[in-house]
Each structure stands twice: as structure tokens, then as C-alpha cells.
Design an enzyme around this catalytic site. Structure first.
Site: not given
Ligand code: ADP
Ligand code: ZN
Length: 207
Positions: A123, A89, A14, A153, A164
Site C-alpha cells: 500500500r 473499533r 474502508k 505508512r 493490526r
Molecule cells: P487501517 O484501517 O488501515 O488500520 P486507520 O487509518 O483507520 O487504518 O488507523 C491507523 C491506526 O490509527 C490504527 O492502527 C490505530 O492505531 C489508530 N486508530 C485509528 N482509529 C482508531 C480508533 N477508533 N481507536 C483506536 N485507535 C485508532
């Protein structure tokens, strides 16, 4: 340009595709994950709170991310379209988004789970926002974009990755049906061997 939401499991690509789309169509790339990581880096109160959730592979509470996004969408550069990456999400987040925005297109990037586990396993990310994989960079792990040393990360550790993916399946995957019913969803099936450029070609056709 349109208001776009990118759906997909962690590691589906994404962030990479969102950055390409933002660049091609000159619209802001709004990543809740990136905004949260910035707060963590700067040590804000929000960042300190969010870190405990993120490090466990859990979602940050809806109210927190909804406020972040509402605030960001109110900024001037979001007037002519934007790409949302990592938000919504949960169904509650999607309902909150519907109250403040009209989403023209929801792009669901579908990648087989075994490919996702492999990708997240190696990653690397850079403070400039670039992502890569240990198999693509030299042993000094320099960022191909800016030359900084890339790092893994905290939430890409194997234990956290499985948490996750479980969170994704339970809380985020239902959004495919949510947007499917609304009629603005397009799913793109990506195979493990598709390159970033190949996926972007498909994405551009949809846009
Ligand atoms: P990825 O898509 O690889 O999981 P992100 O950078 O989108 O990585 O998200 C990393 C973390 O940030 C998520 O695992 C969550 O804990 C938090 N996070 C990001 N976006 C949201 C969201 N919309 N709602 C709740 N938590 C979020
Ligand atoms: Zn970099």
C-alpha cells in the site's frame, strides 16, 4: 443523508469507499486514523502520544479517540449526516458513540484475510489522502490524484500489519455482532479481484 459507520479490517478498503461515499452524498468523511496522522504530522502532544501506539499496530486508548470523535461530530458540517471510517473499533467506543449519535447504517466491508495481507504489503499513501498500491503506480510513485510522491505508512510494515490484524480480530470484529443485534448492519462481501468501482456500485445499492 444518514449517519453511517464503515466497519472492516485494516486494508479492506474502508478509506477508499468512505471517500467515494462522502463525495457522492456530500457528507463529511470522518477518519480517526487520518485525524491521528494529522496530529502526528503537526507534532501535537496528542500526536506524540498516539504515535507510540500506532507504530506498534495497537489501538490508541478509547478515551482519546472518543473525545476526538465527539468533538468532530459536534461541528456544523456533521449535522446532515457523515461517514465514520475507523471508528468505532472497540465495544467501548461503540457504546460511547451510541450516547452522542444515532447511527442509521453500519456497513461492514468483508474482504478475505489473504487479500488484505497482500494489499497492505504494497500500500502507498499520499499526503492528499489518496491511497494506491505499488502494482498500480509507476516506479516514481507519483500520486494519480495530485502528483506528489506517495509513501509507505510506518504501520504498513509486515510486523505491524500482523499485529493490526490480530487487534482487529480480537477488538473490532466483535462489533459485527454488536451492530447485528441492533439491526442496522449490512455486510458486503468483497473478493480480492473486485475493483474499487465494483465495490462502490454494491455500496451505493445498499445506501
Ligand atoms: P487501517 O484501517 O488501515 O488500520 P486507520 O487509518 O483507520 O487504518 O488507523 C491507523 C491506526 O490509527 C490504527 O492502527 C490505530 O492505531 C489508530 N486508530 C485509528 N482509529 C482508531 C480508533 N477508533 N481507536 C483506536 N485507535 C485508532
Ligand atoms: Zn496525492
Amino acid at each position: 443523508m444518514k449517519n453511517i459507520v464503515l466497519l472492516g479490517a485494516p486494508g479492506a478498503g474502508k478509506g477508499t469507499q468512505a471517500a467515494l461515499i462522502a463525495n457522492e452524498y456530500n457528507i463529511p468523511h470522518i477518519s480517526t486514523g487520518a485525524i491521528l496522522r494529522k496530529h502526528i504530522k503537526e507534532g501535537t502532544e496528542l500526536g506524540v502520544q498516539a504515535k507510540t501506539f500506532i507504530d506498534q499496530g495497537m489501538l490508541v486508548p478509547d478515551s482519546v479517540v472518543i473525545d476526538i470523535v465527539a468533538d468532530r461530530l459536534g461541528q456544523g458540517d456533521a449535522k446532515n449526516g457523515y461517514i465514520l471510517d475507523g471508528f468505532p473499533r472497540t465495544i467501548a467506543q461503540a457504546e460511547a458513540l451510541d450516547k452522542v449519535a444515532t447511527i442509521d447504517l453500519v456497513l461492514d466491508i468483508n474482504v478475505p484475510f489473504d487479500a488484505i495481507i497482500e494489499r497492505l504489503g504494497g500500500r502507498l499513501v499520499c499526503s492528499c489522502g489518496a491511497t494506491s498500491h505499488i502494482q498500480w503506480v509507476d516506479s516514481d510513485k507519483r500520486c494519480p490524484k495530485c502528483g506528489e510522491v506517495m509513501y509507505v505508512r510506518d504501520d504498513d510494515k509486515p510486523e505491524t500489519v500482523s499485529a493490526r490484524l490480530e487487534v482487529y480480530t480480537k477488538q473490532t470484529a466483535p462489533l459485527v455482532e454488536y451492530y447485528g443485534k441492533k439491526g442496522n448492519l449490512v455486510s458486503v462481501d468483497v473478493s480480492a479481484s473486485d475493483t474499487v468501482e465494483e465495490v462502490f456500485e454494491i455500496v451505493k445499492k445498499v445506501l
